[in-house]
Enzyme design. Structure first.
Site, PDB file in Angstrom:
ATOM      1  N   TYR A  79       0.817  -1.218   0.000  1.00 18.99           N
ATOM      2  CA  TYR A  79       0.000   0.000   0.000  1.00 18.99           C
ATOM      3  C   TYR A  79       0.858   1.280   0.000  1.00 18.99           C
ATOM      4  CZ  TYR A  79      -3.103   3.538   2.142  1.00 18.99           C
ATOM      5  OH  TYR A  79      -3.791   4.676   2.436  1.00 18.99           O
ATOM      6  N   LEU A 111       5.350 -10.357  -2.548  1.00 18.10           N
ATOM      7  CA  LEU A 111       3.941 -10.375  -2.978  1.00 18.10           C
ATOM      8  C   LEU A 111       3.041 -11.129  -1.991  1.00 18.10           C
ATOM      9  CD1 LEU A 111       4.329 -10.828  -6.866  1.00 18.10           C
ATOM     10  CD2 LEU A 111       4.077  -8.716  -5.566  1.00 18.10           C
ATOM     11  N   ALA A 120       7.048  -5.385   5.805  1.00 17.58           N
ATOM     12  CA  ALA A 120       6.806  -5.771   7.200  1.00 17.58           C
ATOM     13  C   ALA A 120       5.449  -6.421   7.321  1.00 17.58           C
ATOM     14  CB  ALA A 120       6.847  -4.550   8.120  1.00 17.58           C
ATOM     15  N   THR A 142       6.617   3.111  13.116  1.00 14.58           N
ATOM     16  CA  THR A 142       5.191   3.232  13.434  1.00 14.58           C
ATOM     17  C   THR A 142       4.957   3.913  14.782  1.00 14.58           C
ATOM     18  OG1 THR A 142       3.258   1.892  14.058  1.00 14.58           O
ATOM     19  CG2 THR A 142       5.362   0.871  14.376  1.00 14.58           C
ATOM     20  N   TYR A 192       4.486  -6.307  17.288  1.00 16.68           N
ATOM     21  CA  TYR A 192       4.664  -5.500  16.078  1.00 16.68           C
ATOM     22  C   TYR A 192       5.459  -4.228  16.391  1.00 16.68           C
ATOM     23  CZ  TYR A 192       3.635  -2.110  12.453  1.00 16.68           C
ATOM     24  OH  TYR A 192       3.774  -1.133  11.500  1.00 16.68           O
ATOM     25  N   LYS A 240       9.561  -3.118  15.411  1.00 18.73           N
ATOM     26  CA  LYS A 240       9.982  -1.885  14.739  1.00 18.73           C
ATOM     27  C   LYS A 240      10.995  -1.123  15.607  1.00 18.73           C
ATOM     28  CE  LYS A 240       7.577  -1.887  10.891  1.00 18.73           C
ATOM     29  NZ  LYS A 240       8.167  -1.703   9.558  1.00 18.73           N
ATOM     30  N   ASN A 242      -1.494   7.270  11.301  1.00 17.51           N
ATOM     31  CA  ASN A 242      -2.440   6.413  10.555  1.00 17.51           C
ATOM     32  C   ASN A 242      -2.421   6.722   9.058  1.00 17.51           C
ATOM     33  OD1 ASN A 242      -3.274   6.175  13.412  1.00 17.51           O
ATOM     34  ND2 ASN A 242      -4.786   4.809  12.502  1.00 17.51           N
TER      35      ASN A 242
HETATM   36  N1  UFG Z   1     -11.665   0.837  14.103  1.00 17.15           N
HETATM   37  C1  UFG Z   1     -13.015   0.577  14.209  1.00 17.15           C
HETATM   38  N2  UFG Z   1     -13.570  -0.266  13.281  1.00 17.15           N
HETATM   39  C2  UFG Z   1     -12.850  -0.855  12.287  1.00 17.15           C
HETATM   40  C3  UFG Z   1     -11.469  -0.586  12.207  1.00 17.15           C
HETATM   41  C4  UFG Z   1     -10.906   0.275  13.134  1.00 17.15           C
HETATM   42  O1  UFG Z   1     -13.702   1.076  15.093  1.00 17.15           O
HETATM   43  O2  UFG Z   1     -13.423  -1.613  11.492  1.00 17.15           O
HETATM   44  C5  UFG Z   1     -11.061   1.773  15.054  1.00 17.15           C
HETATM   45  C6  UFG Z   1      -9.926   1.177  15.848  1.00 17.15           C
HETATM   46  O3  UFG Z   1     -10.402   0.509  16.990  1.00 17.15           O
HETATM   47  C7  UFG Z   1      -9.093   2.414  16.140  1.00 17.15           C
HETATM   48  C8  UFG Z   1      -9.300   3.308  14.926  1.00 17.15           C
HETATM   49  O4  UFG Z   1     -10.500   2.838  14.315  1.00 17.15           O
HETATM   50  O5  UFG Z   1      -9.619   3.054  17.261  1.00 17.15           O
HETATM   51  C9  UFG Z   1      -8.187   3.235  13.917  1.00 17.15           C
HETATM   52  O6  UFG Z   1      -7.924   1.856  13.640  1.00 17.15           O
HETATM   53  P1  UFG Z   1      -7.005   1.385  12.439  1.00 17.15           P
HETATM   54  O7  UFG Z   1      -7.008  -0.116  12.464  1.00 17.15           O
HETATM   55  O8  UFG Z   1      -7.418   2.057  11.171  1.00 17.15           O
HETATM   56  O9  UFG Z   1      -5.585   1.948  12.791  1.00 17.15           O
HETATM   57  P2  UFG Z   1      -4.726   1.750  14.151  1.00 17.15           P
HETATM   58  O10 UFG Z   1      -4.746   3.073  14.841  1.00 17.15           O
HETATM   59  O11 UFG Z   1      -5.109   0.560  14.908  1.00 17.15           O
HETATM   60  O12 UFG Z   1      -3.319   1.387  13.515  1.00 17.15           O
HETATM   61  C10 UFG Z   1      -2.319   2.292  13.357  1.00 17.15           C
HETATM   62  C11 UFG Z   1      -1.355   1.730  12.322  1.00 17.15           C
HETATM   63  C12 UFG Z   1      -0.630   0.535  12.870  1.00 17.15           C
HETATM   64  C13 UFG Z   1      -0.038   0.845  14.219  1.00 17.15           C
HETATM   65  C14 UFG Z   1      -1.108   1.334  15.177  1.00 17.15           C
HETATM   66  C15 UFG Z   1      -0.524   1.715  16.509  1.00 17.15           C
HETATM   67  O13 UFG Z   1      -2.064   1.352  11.152  1.00 17.15           O
HETATM   68  O14 UFG Z   1       0.422   0.215  11.987  1.00 17.15           O
HETATM   69  O15 UFG Z   1      -1.709   2.486  14.611  1.00 17.15           O
HETATM   70  O16 UFG Z   1      -1.504   1.706  17.500  1.00 17.15           O
HETATM   71  F1  UFG Z   1       0.513  -0.254  14.746  1.00 17.15           F
END
Ligand code: UFG
Length: 324
Positions: free
Chosen positions: A11, A33, A74, A116, A140, A144, A169
């Site tokens: 991505y 891939l 990763a 991250t 994870y 890192k 994010n």
């Molecule tokens: N969320 C929902 N519904 C979903 C998906 C996510 O409510 O279907 C919420 C999650 O609980 C979170 C927020 O939306 O509160 C963002 O979630 P994401 O999964 O989009 O992203 P994260 O914040 O979990 O992940 C990011 C990076 C990771 C990193 C992490 C660190 O993508 O690489 O922050 O906490 F590890």
């Protein structure tokens, strides 16, 4: 410049490839891939191979003379990393050591490394700068952080120059429609919200509405992938006259709750997106917002997509017509 982009079919890596190509650089992508897409790397020469296979790395570096390396490969699912720590440490740490060794043998001394916000664990302050303590709460984030330490040691021992970029994010898609976010399974909020807008999939879940935030849902700092890509190129330029290992946080410096993101998506799509409230997801910190002053000051980095609706809109274009 000739740049090796490890993970360039993924991505963020695929947006990087397009950015480098747009600036006239020659790009070689190395990708196994496993989660990436062959079509996502079609602006570059693609070499299919794995960082866990030192022979394929040796042959890659024997065939090309690179000026710099960008390392996006990763495994990045926090939840899976809790259950499969060996897998995560092997891929993210041992794989990176193989890459660093191959670079050393080939005399390539500049690296941009993808880190991250997960290195911070449960943050102590709302706005997180580079001096915030790093106490990851999952393998994870720990994997890192281990690499960040390795890069600091490599700077002293071998003179390796590195720029580590800690993404908050990553979101959005290139406006060309040629590359975008395509994960299976998809765990990220914005793609899941847009899939719900398209209909036909699983019900959108909001994980946790009892956090101490303005509406009870988690706050995140969404940063457009093209803005991440521009920071990487600035990172390479920075290394031209800075040795050592440097770390930067990358975000917009503004947090949005899950419900605010859903509302932005309602406005962008015109669809009344429905969701159900679900329990908290393990390992989610309530608030993660970057202080990116260091990247702005030292790299001269200025994000273009500062409005969350514009980020969601770019993702929406992709999700309506994904190429892969
Ligand atoms: N969320 C929902 N519904 C979903 C998906 C996510 O409510 O279907 C919420 C999650 O609980 C979170 C927020 O939306 O509160 C963002 O979630 P994401 O999964 O989009 O992203 P994260 O914040 O979990 O992940 C990011 C990076 C990771 C990193 C992490 C660190 O993508 O690489 O922050 O906490 F590890």
């Amino acid at each position: 410049m000739k740049v090796l982009v490890c993970g360039g079919a993924g991505y963020i890596g695929s947006h990087m490839v397009r950015h480098l190509a747009a600036y006239g650089h020659e790009v070689v992508v190395f990708d196994n891939l496993s989660t990436g897409h062959r079509e996502a790397a079609d602006a570059a020469t693609l070499v299919v191979g794995d960082l866990l296979d030192p022979a394929s790395l040796a042959s890659l570096f024997a065939s090309h003379r690179f000026d710099a390396v960008m390392h996006f490969c990763a495994l990045s699912l926090v939840g899976v990393s809790m259950n499969e720590p060996y897998l995560y440490y092997r891929n993210n740490v041992a794989g990176t050591l193989n890459l660093l060794q191959a670079m050393r043998v080939a005399g390539v001394a500049k690296l941009v490394f993808s880190s991250t916000a997960a290195v911070f664990g449960n943050p102590e302050t709302e706005l997180i700068d580079e001096n915030h303590p790093t106490r990851p709460i999952n393998p994870y984030g720990a994997s890192k952080l281990m690499v960040e330490r390795i890069l600091a040691d490599a700077a002293h021992a071998y003179g390796l120059r590195s720029v580590t970029l800690r993404y908050f994010n990553a979101a959005g898609a290139d406006l060309s429609g040629e590359v975008g976010e395509s994960h299976e399974p998809e765990t990220h909020l914005i793609p899941n919200v847009l899939r719900a807008a398209l209909g036909g999939g699983a019900t959108l879940k909001v994980f946790g509405d009892d956090y101490v935030t303005r509406d009870g849902t988690c706050v995140r700092d969404y940063i457009h992938v093209n803005d991440l890509a521009s920071a990487h190129l600035k990172g390479i330029e920075f290394m031209a006259d800075h040795d050592g290992a440097h770390v930067f946080n990358l975000g917009n410096g503004q947090g949005f709750t899950v419900l605010e993101v859903i509302e932005a998506a309602r406005c962008v799509t015109g669809v009344d997106i429905t969701f159900e409230r679900a329990p908290r997801r393990a390992g989610d910190p309530p608030v993660l917002v970057a202080s990116s002053g260091k990247a702005r000051n030292l790299l001269g980095w200025v994000p273009v997509f500062t409005d969350v609706a514009a980020i969601v809109e770019s993702a929406w274009r992709w999700h309506q017509r994904p190429r892969y």
